[in-house]
Scaffold this motif. Structure first.
Motif, short mmCIF file in Angstrom:
data_model
loop_
_atom_site.label_atom_id
_atom_site.label_comp_id
_atom_site.label_asym_id
_atom_site.label_seq_id
_atom_site.Cartn_x
_atom_site.Cartn_y
_atom_site.Cartn_z
N GLU A 3 0.79 -0.82 -0.04
CA GLU A 3 0.22 -0.45 -0.07
C GLU A 3 0.73 1.77 -0.28
OE1 GLU A 3 -3.11 0.92 2.43
OE2 GLU A 3 -4.10 -1.22 2.31
N HIS A 6 4.63 3.25 -4.41
CA HIS A 6 3.68 4.07 -6.06
C HIS A 6 4.32 3.16 -7.68
CE1 HIS A 6 2.89 6.90 -9.06
NE2 HIS A 6 1.71 7.12 -8.41
N PRO A 7 3.85 2.87 -8.07
CA PRO A 7 3.80 2.03 -9.59
C PRO A 7 5.23 2.03 -10.00
CG PRO A 7 1.65 2.91 -9.55
CD PRO A 7 1.99 2.70 -8.38
N MET A 17 11.68 11.81 -3.96
CA MET A 17 10.83 12.15 -3.78
C MET A 17 10.83 12.41 -2.83
SD MET A 17 8.80 12.41 -6.67
CE MET A 17 10.20 12.65 -7.78
N PRO A 18 10.21 13.75 -2.18
CA PRO A 18 9.24 14.03 -2.80
C PRO A 18 9.93 15.41 -3.86
CG PRO A 18 8.92 15.40 -0.70
CD PRO A 18 10.21 14.12 -0.42
N HIS A 19 9.71 16.17 -5.00
CA HIS A 19 10.16 16.72 -5.67
C HIS A 19 10.65 18.55 -4.82
CE1 HIS A 19 6.48 17.75 -7.51
NE2 HIS A 19 6.59 16.26 -8.13
N ASN A 32 5.15 12.37 -14.49
CA ASN A 32 4.44 10.57 -14.53
C ASN A 32 4.17 10.73 -15.69
OD1 ASN A 32 2.25 10.14 -14.10
ND2 ASN A 32 1.61 10.70 -12.05
N HIS B 23 -5.24 4.36 -3.77
CA HIS B 23 -4.51 4.64 -2.20
C HIS B 23 -4.02 5.91 -2.09
CE1 HIS B 23 -4.75 0.63 -1.56
NE2 HIS B 23 -4.66 0.26 -2.48
N LEU B 25 -0.56 7.73 -0.43
CA LEU B 25 0.17 8.28 -0.16
C LEU B 25 0.67 9.37 0.48
CD1 LEU B 25 2.52 7.24 -2.62
CD2 LEU B 25 1.84 5.31 -1.32
N ARG B 28 3.36 12.43 0.66
CA ARG B 28 3.70 12.84 -0.40
C ARG B 28 3.35 13.86 -0.99
NH1 ARG B 28 6.53 8.65 -4.60
NH2 ARG B 28 8.43 7.92 -3.51
N ASP B 78 3.17 14.74 -7.94
CA ASP B 78 3.79 14.31 -7.06
C ASP B 78 4.16 12.57 -6.85
OD1 ASP B 78 4.52 17.00 -5.47
OD2 ASP B 78 2.52 17.28 -6.10
N PHE B 79 3.53 11.69 -7.48
CA PHE B 79 3.26 10.56 -7.12
C PHE B 79 2.65 10.23 -6.10
CE2 PHE B 79 6.53 11.53 -10.27
CZ PHE B 79 6.45 10.51 -11.55
N ALA B 80 1.43 10.91 -5.61
CA ALA B 80 0.90 10.07 -4.55
C ALA B 80 -0.03 10.08 -4.37
CB ALA B 80 0.92 11.67 -3.48
N ILE B 81 -0.47 9.20 -5.53
CA ILE B 81 -2.11 8.62 -5.52
C ILE B 81 -2.00 7.52 -6.48
CG2 ILE B 81 -2.87 10.65 -6.82
CD1 ILE B 81 -5.72 9.49 -5.32
N PHE B 82 -2.46 6.37 -6.53
CA PHE B 82 -2.23 5.48 -7.00
C PHE B 82 -3.85 4.60 -7.43
CE2 PHE B 82 -0.98 1.53 -5.21
CZ PHE B 82 -0.44 2.00 -4.11
#
Lengths: 279, 92
Positions: A3, A6-7, A17-19, A32, B23, B25, B28, B78-82
Protein backbone atom coordinates in the motif's frame (compact mmCIF):
# COMPACT_ATOMS: atom_id res chain seq x y z
CA UNK A 1 1.22 -4.60 -4.34
CA UNK A 2 2.02 -2.99 -1.04
CA UNK A 3 0.00 0.00 0.00
CA UNK A 4 2.91 2.36 0.45
CA UNK A 5 4.72 1.91 -2.85
CA UNK A 6 3.81 3.76 -6.02
CA UNK A 7 3.84 1.63 -9.21
CA UNK A 8 6.33 4.03 -10.86
CA UNK A 9 8.78 3.95 -7.96
CA UNK A 10 11.40 1.99 -9.88
CA UNK A 11 11.58 4.70 -12.56
CA UNK A 12 12.30 7.40 -9.98
CA UNK A 13 15.71 7.88 -8.45
CA UNK A 14 15.98 6.70 -4.85
CA UNK A 15 15.44 9.33 -2.20
CA UNK A 16 14.66 12.15 -4.64
CA UNK A 17 10.92 12.32 -3.95
CA UNK A 18 9.27 14.63 -2.98
CA UNK A 19 10.48 16.91 -5.75
CA UNK A 20 11.10 20.66 -5.40
CA UNK A 21 8.23 21.84 -7.61
CA UNK A 22 5.49 23.98 -6.12
CA UNK A 23 2.00 22.89 -5.28
CA UNK A 24 -0.10 23.09 -8.45
CA UNK A 25 2.92 23.01 -10.80
CA UNK A 26 2.54 20.87 -13.90
CA UNK A 27 6.16 19.70 -14.16
CA UNK A 28 5.36 16.70 -11.96
CA UNK A 29 2.63 15.71 -14.41
CA UNK A 30 5.15 15.77 -17.28
CA UNK A 31 7.48 13.55 -15.22
CA UNK A 32 4.53 11.28 -14.45
CA UNK A 33 3.55 10.99 -18.13
CA UNK A 34 7.18 10.41 -19.15
CA UNK A 35 7.76 7.55 -16.71
CA UNK A 36 4.39 6.05 -17.63
CA UNK A 37 5.46 6.10 -21.28
CA UNK A 38 8.78 4.42 -20.34
CA UNK A 39 6.85 1.76 -18.46
CA UNK A 40 4.25 1.20 -21.18
CA UNK A 41 6.67 0.66 -24.07
CA UNK A 42 8.97 -1.43 -21.84
CA UNK A 43 12.07 0.34 -23.08
CA UNK A 44 15.44 -0.56 -21.54
CA UNK A 45 16.06 2.35 -19.17
CA UNK A 46 19.81 1.90 -19.55
CA UNK A 47 19.43 3.00 -23.18
CA UNK A 48 17.59 6.21 -22.34
CA UNK A 49 19.35 9.50 -21.60
CA UNK A 50 17.39 12.43 -20.23
CA UNK A 51 19.03 15.79 -20.90
CA UNK A 52 17.75 18.97 -19.33
CA UNK A 53 18.83 22.57 -19.17
CA UNK A 54 18.41 25.18 -16.48
CA UNK A 55 15.01 26.06 -15.06
CA UNK A 56 12.42 24.49 -12.82
CA UNK A 57 11.89 21.59 -15.23
CA UNK A 58 15.66 21.13 -15.47
CA UNK A 59 15.47 19.29 -12.17
CA UNK A 60 13.62 16.50 -13.95
CA UNK A 61 16.81 14.82 -15.17
CA UNK A 62 17.75 14.22 -11.55
CA UNK A 63 14.48 12.49 -10.76
CA UNK A 64 14.33 9.84 -13.49
CA UNK A 65 16.16 6.61 -12.85
CA UNK A 66 17.87 6.77 -16.27
CA UNK A 67 21.22 8.18 -17.31
CA UNK A 68 20.93 11.92 -17.25
CA UNK A 69 22.61 15.23 -17.97
CA UNK A 70 21.79 18.48 -16.22
CA UNK A 71 23.50 20.87 -18.57
CA UNK A 72 24.34 24.56 -18.81
CA UNK A 73 21.71 27.14 -19.63
CA UNK A 74 20.27 26.75 -23.11
CA UNK A 75 22.69 24.04 -24.19
CA UNK A 76 20.60 20.92 -23.53
CA UNK A 77 20.17 20.23 -27.26
CA UNK A 78 23.90 20.69 -27.93
CA UNK A 79 24.77 18.14 -25.21
CA UNK A 80 22.07 15.78 -26.46
CA UNK A 81 23.39 15.99 -30.04
CA UNK A 82 26.84 15.02 -28.75
CA UNK A 83 25.49 12.10 -26.75
CA UNK A 84 23.47 10.86 -29.69
CA UNK A 85 26.35 11.07 -32.19
CA UNK A 86 28.78 9.40 -29.77
CA UNK A 87 26.45 6.51 -29.08
CA UNK A 88 23.64 6.17 -31.63
CA UNK A 89 22.05 3.33 -29.66
CA UNK A 90 20.91 5.74 -26.98
CA UNK A 91 17.45 7.25 -26.96
CA UNK A 92 18.17 10.89 -26.17
CA UNK A 93 15.30 12.86 -24.71
CA UNK A 94 15.62 16.57 -23.99
CA UNK A 95 13.14 17.81 -21.40
CA UNK A 96 13.50 21.51 -20.75
CA UNK A 97 11.65 24.76 -20.41
CA UNK A 98 10.55 27.40 -22.88
CA UNK A 99 13.12 29.96 -21.74
CA UNK A 100 15.96 27.47 -21.86
CA UNK A 101 15.07 26.02 -25.28
CA UNK A 102 13.81 29.10 -27.12
CA UNK A 103 15.46 32.16 -25.59
CA UNK A 104 18.92 31.14 -24.47
CA UNK A 105 19.10 28.02 -26.63
CA UNK A 106 17.00 29.19 -29.57
CA UNK A 107 19.70 28.69 -32.19
CA UNK A 108 20.54 25.19 -30.99
CA UNK A 109 16.89 24.29 -31.35
CA UNK A 110 16.34 25.55 -34.90
CA UNK A 111 19.59 24.06 -36.20
CA UNK A 112 19.10 20.67 -34.54
CA UNK A 113 15.62 20.62 -36.11
CA UNK A 114 17.05 21.67 -39.50
CA UNK A 115 19.69 18.90 -39.37
CA UNK A 116 17.07 16.41 -38.16
CA UNK A 117 19.26 15.09 -35.36
CA UNK A 118 17.55 12.06 -33.82
CA UNK A 119 16.63 13.60 -30.46
CA UNK A 120 13.25 13.96 -28.82
CA UNK A 121 12.46 17.33 -27.30
CA UNK A 122 9.74 17.89 -24.71
CA UNK A 123 9.28 21.55 -23.83
CA UNK A 124 7.40 22.64 -20.72
CA UNK A 125 5.87 26.00 -21.57
CA UNK A 126 4.85 27.93 -18.46
CA UNK A 127 4.85 31.37 -20.19
CA UNK A 128 7.60 32.91 -18.02
CA UNK A 129 10.93 32.37 -16.25
CA UNK A 130 9.55 30.66 -13.15
CA UNK A 131 12.74 29.79 -11.32
CA UNK A 132 14.22 33.31 -11.31
CA UNK A 133 11.08 35.09 -10.15
CA UNK A 134 8.69 35.34 -13.07
CA UNK A 135 10.37 37.58 -15.66
CA UNK A 136 8.70 37.70 -19.08
CA UNK A 137 10.16 35.47 -21.78
CA UNK A 138 9.74 34.56 -25.44
CA UNK A 139 6.44 32.75 -24.84
CA UNK A 140 4.71 35.25 -22.54
CA UNK A 141 1.35 36.08 -24.18
CA UNK A 142 0.58 39.62 -25.27
CA UNK A 143 -0.83 41.79 -22.44
CA UNK A 144 0.08 39.24 -19.74
CA UNK A 145 1.39 40.56 -16.43
CA UNK A 146 4.73 39.37 -15.09
CA UNK A 147 7.22 40.87 -12.65
CA UNK A 148 9.08 42.66 -15.47
CA UNK A 149 5.97 43.67 -17.40
CA UNK A 150 3.93 45.35 -14.65
CA UNK A 151 1.74 47.19 -17.19
CA UNK A 152 1.24 44.17 -19.46
CA UNK A 153 3.50 42.52 -22.02
CA UNK A 154 3.87 44.39 -25.33
CA UNK A 155 5.94 41.74 -27.12
CA UNK A 156 4.42 39.12 -29.40
CA UNK A 157 5.12 35.56 -28.24
CA UNK A 158 6.67 32.73 -30.21
CA UNK A 159 4.38 30.08 -31.64
CA UNK A 160 6.60 27.15 -30.66
CA UNK A 161 4.88 24.49 -32.76
CA UNK A 162 5.04 26.68 -35.86
CA UNK A 163 8.72 27.40 -35.22
CA UNK A 164 9.50 23.69 -34.82
CA UNK A 165 7.52 22.76 -37.93
CA UNK A 166 9.14 25.50 -40.01
CA UNK A 167 12.61 24.46 -38.83
CA UNK A 168 12.02 20.93 -40.10
CA UNK A 169 10.98 18.77 -37.13
CA UNK A 170 9.47 15.45 -38.19
CA UNK A 171 7.02 15.24 -35.30
CA UNK A 172 5.31 18.25 -33.76
CA UNK A 173 2.59 18.15 -31.11
CA UNK A 174 1.19 20.38 -28.40
CA UNK A 175 -0.74 19.26 -25.34
CA UNK A 176 -1.56 20.72 -21.97
CA UNK A 177 -0.88 18.98 -18.66
CA UNK A 178 -4.59 18.18 -18.46
CA UNK A 179 -4.33 15.97 -21.58
CA UNK A 180 -2.38 13.32 -19.69
CA UNK A 181 -3.49 10.37 -21.82
CA UNK A 182 -2.79 12.06 -25.15
CA UNK A 183 0.50 13.43 -23.86
CA UNK A 184 1.58 9.94 -22.75
CA UNK A 185 0.60 8.54 -26.16
CA UNK A 186 2.64 11.28 -27.85
CA UNK A 187 5.68 10.57 -25.67
CA UNK A 188 5.36 6.85 -26.43
CA UNK A 189 5.22 7.66 -30.12
CA UNK A 190 8.32 9.86 -30.12
CA UNK A 191 10.28 7.34 -28.04
CA UNK A 192 9.74 4.89 -30.90
CA UNK A 193 10.35 7.44 -33.65
CA UNK A 194 13.52 8.47 -35.45
CA UNK A 195 14.22 12.10 -36.15
CA UNK A 196 13.84 15.43 -34.44
CA UNK A 197 10.54 15.28 -32.56
CA UNK A 198 9.04 18.11 -30.59
CA UNK A 199 6.24 18.10 -28.01
CA UNK A 200 5.18 21.35 -26.37
CA UNK A 201 3.39 20.92 -23.06
CA UNK A 202 1.46 23.89 -21.68
CA UNK A 203 2.12 23.81 -17.93
CA UNK A 204 0.39 25.61 -15.09
CA UNK A 205 2.63 27.92 -13.07
CA UNK A 206 0.19 29.26 -10.48
CA UNK A 207 2.71 30.57 -7.94
CA UNK A 208 4.75 32.74 -10.28
CA UNK A 209 2.70 33.37 -13.44
CA UNK A 210 -0.88 32.47 -12.56
CA UNK A 211 -1.41 34.66 -9.52
CA UNK A 212 -0.39 37.75 -11.50
CA UNK A 213 -2.88 36.79 -14.21
CA UNK A 214 -6.03 36.08 -12.19
CA UNK A 215 -5.37 32.34 -11.90
CA UNK A 216 -3.95 31.93 -8.43
CA UNK A 217 -4.19 28.16 -8.07
CA UNK A 218 -3.21 25.16 -10.14
CA UNK A 219 -6.85 24.13 -10.39
CA UNK A 220 -7.80 27.52 -11.89
CA UNK A 221 -5.05 27.21 -14.52
CA UNK A 222 -6.04 23.62 -15.30
CA UNK A 223 -9.67 24.72 -15.64
CA UNK A 224 -8.51 27.36 -18.11
CA UNK A 225 -6.88 24.57 -20.15
CA UNK A 226 -10.06 22.53 -19.85
CA UNK A 227 -12.34 25.25 -21.21
CA UNK A 228 -9.93 26.77 -23.73
CA UNK A 229 -8.26 23.70 -25.24
CA UNK A 230 -9.41 22.68 -28.68
CA UNK A 231 -7.99 19.53 -30.25
CA UNK A 232 -7.16 19.96 -33.93
CA UNK A 233 -4.99 17.08 -35.10
CA UNK A 234 -3.08 17.51 -38.38
CA UNK A 235 -4.02 21.18 -38.66
CA UNK A 236 -1.70 23.97 -39.74
CA UNK A 237 0.64 24.80 -36.81
CA UNK A 238 0.80 28.44 -38.05
CA UNK A 239 -2.78 28.85 -36.88
CA UNK A 240 -2.28 27.13 -33.52
CA UNK A 241 -2.91 30.10 -31.30
CA UNK A 242 -2.71 30.43 -27.54
CA UNK A 243 -5.10 33.05 -26.21
CA UNK A 244 -7.24 33.34 -23.07
CA UNK A 245 -10.18 32.01 -25.08
CA UNK A 246 -8.53 29.30 -27.11
CA UNK A 247 -5.54 26.96 -26.89
CA UNK A 248 -5.17 24.88 -30.03
CA UNK A 249 -3.66 21.52 -29.15
CA UNK A 250 -3.06 18.35 -31.13
CA UNK A 251 -0.60 16.42 -33.20
CA UNK A 252 0.34 18.73 -36.05
CA UNK A 253 3.08 16.94 -37.98
CA UNK A 254 4.13 13.31 -38.21
CA UNK A 255 6.54 12.74 -41.11
CA UNK A 256 9.61 10.72 -42.03
CA UNK A 257 12.97 12.15 -43.11
CA UNK A 258 16.54 10.73 -43.09
CA UNK A 259 18.23 11.65 -39.83
CA UNK A 260 21.56 13.43 -39.41
CA UNK A 261 23.32 10.50 -37.71
CA UNK A 262 22.09 8.11 -40.39
CA UNK A 263 23.43 10.34 -43.19
CA UNK A 264 26.66 10.95 -41.26
CA UNK A 265 27.35 7.25 -40.83
CA UNK A 266 26.49 6.55 -44.45
CA UNK A 267 28.93 9.20 -45.61
CA UNK A 268 31.68 7.92 -43.28
CA UNK A 269 31.23 4.46 -44.74
CA UNK A 270 31.42 5.73 -48.32
CA UNK A 271 34.54 7.82 -47.66
CA UNK A 272 36.27 4.95 -45.86
CA UNK A 273 35.51 2.62 -48.77
CA UNK A 274 36.87 5.17 -51.27
CA UNK A 275 40.10 5.62 -49.29
CA UNK A 276 40.58 1.86 -49.05
CA UNK A 277 39.99 1.57 -52.82
CA UNK A 278 42.65 4.20 -53.59
CA UNK A 279 45.24 2.34 -51.55
CA UNK B 1 -27.77 14.72 -29.34
CA UNK B 2 -30.60 14.13 -26.87
CA UNK B 3 -30.02 11.36 -24.39
CA UNK B 4 -32.95 9.23 -25.51
CA UNK B 5 -31.42 8.85 -28.99
CA UNK B 6 -28.14 7.42 -27.68
CA UNK B 7 -27.68 3.88 -28.81
CA UNK B 8 -26.69 1.16 -26.42
CA UNK B 9 -23.43 -0.57 -27.35
CA UNK B 10 -24.03 -4.14 -28.55
CA UNK B 11 -21.56 -5.63 -26.07
CA UNK B 12 -22.66 -3.59 -23.09
CA UNK B 13 -23.85 -6.68 -21.21
CA UNK B 14 -20.61 -8.58 -21.75
CA UNK B 15 -18.31 -5.74 -20.69
CA UNK B 16 -17.92 -5.45 -16.96
CA UNK B 17 -16.93 -2.10 -15.51
CA UNK B 18 -13.86 -2.69 -13.35
CA UNK B 19 -13.87 -1.66 -9.73
CA UNK B 20 -10.90 0.26 -8.45
CA UNK B 21 -9.29 0.86 -5.13
CA UNK B 22 -7.53 4.18 -4.52
CA UNK B 23 -4.40 4.39 -2.40
CA UNK B 24 -3.08 7.75 -1.15
CA UNK B 25 0.52 8.21 -0.01
CA UNK B 26 -0.47 10.95 2.41
CA UNK B 27 2.91 12.44 3.26
CA UNK B 28 3.84 13.00 -0.39
CA UNK B 29 0.75 15.09 -1.13
CA UNK B 30 1.26 18.84 -1.59
CA UNK B 31 -2.47 19.53 -1.69
CA UNK B 32 -2.86 20.81 -5.26
CA UNK B 33 -6.29 19.17 -5.45
CA UNK B 34 -6.05 18.02 -9.11
CA UNK B 35 -7.20 14.49 -8.22
CA UNK B 36 -10.26 15.78 -6.35
CA UNK B 37 -11.17 18.33 -9.05
CA UNK B 38 -10.75 16.11 -12.11
CA UNK B 39 -11.98 12.70 -10.89
CA UNK B 40 -14.84 11.90 -13.32
CA UNK B 41 -16.73 9.95 -10.66
CA UNK B 42 -16.04 12.30 -7.74
CA UNK B 43 -14.56 9.55 -5.62
CA UNK B 44 -12.25 11.80 -3.62
CA UNK B 45 -12.62 14.69 -1.21
CA UNK B 46 -10.31 16.78 0.92
CA UNK B 47 -9.69 15.27 4.35
CA UNK B 48 -9.68 17.09 7.67
CA UNK B 49 -6.32 15.76 8.81
CA UNK B 50 -2.91 17.37 8.18
CA UNK B 51 0.04 15.55 6.68
CA UNK B 52 3.74 16.11 7.31
CA UNK B 53 3.76 19.14 4.96
CA UNK B 54 0.76 20.73 6.69
CA UNK B 55 -1.74 20.25 3.87
CA UNK B 56 -4.94 18.25 3.69
CA UNK B 57 -4.38 15.11 1.58
CA UNK B 58 -7.33 13.64 -0.34
CA UNK B 59 -9.38 10.83 1.09
CA UNK B 60 -11.78 8.38 -0.49
CA UNK B 61 -15.39 9.51 -0.22
CA UNK B 62 -17.12 6.67 -2.03
CA UNK B 63 -14.93 3.77 -2.99
CA UNK B 64 -17.66 1.75 -4.66
CA UNK B 65 -18.03 4.21 -7.56
CA UNK B 66 -14.36 4.11 -8.65
CA UNK B 67 -14.16 2.65 -12.19
CA UNK B 68 -10.34 2.35 -12.28
CA UNK B 69 -9.81 5.03 -14.93
CA UNK B 70 -6.55 5.92 -13.10
CA UNK B 71 -6.85 9.58 -14.03
CA UNK B 72 -5.94 10.56 -10.46
CA UNK B 73 -2.75 8.52 -10.80
CA UNK B 74 -1.90 10.15 -14.13
CA UNK B 75 -2.65 13.74 -13.14
CA UNK B 76 -0.88 13.66 -9.75
CA UNK B 77 2.34 15.71 -9.99
CA UNK B 78 3.71 14.23 -6.75
CA UNK B 79 3.30 10.46 -7.26
CA UNK B 80 1.10 10.48 -4.17
CA UNK B 81 -1.95 8.59 -5.40
CA UNK B 82 -2.52 5.41 -7.37
CA UNK B 83 -5.35 3.05 -8.09
CA UNK B 84 -5.34 -0.72 -8.36
CA UNK B 85 -7.95 -3.26 -9.31
CA UNK B 86 -10.10 -4.22 -6.38
CA UNK B 87 -9.28 -7.50 -4.77
CA UNK B 88 -12.21 -9.71 -5.73
CA UNK B 89 -11.94 -12.44 -3.12
CA UNK B 90 -15.62 -12.25 -2.32
CA UNK B 91 -16.45 -12.44 -6.03
CA UNK B 92 -17.37 -9.14 -7.66
Amino acid sequence: MSEDSHPFERFLRDGMMPHIWCEGCGNGIILNCFVRALKDIEIDVNKVVVVSGIGCIGRLSGYTNTDSYHTTHGRAIAFATGAKLANPELKTVVISGDGDLFAIGGNHFIHAARRNVDIQVICANNFNYGMTGGQYGPTTPLKAWTTTTPYGNIEHPFNLVHLAAASGAVYVARWTTLHVRRLTESIKKVLQKEGFSFIEVITPCPEIYGRRNKMATGIEMMNWFKTAAEIRNASDPAEAEISPEKIVVGEFIDAEKPTYDHLLREMMKQVQERIRGEK
Amino acid sequence: MPLRLWRKPLDSEKIKIPEGEVHVLKDRCKGCGFCIEFCPKEVLEQSEEFNIKGVHPPQVKEETVCILCSFCEAVCPDFAIFSVKKDCKGGC
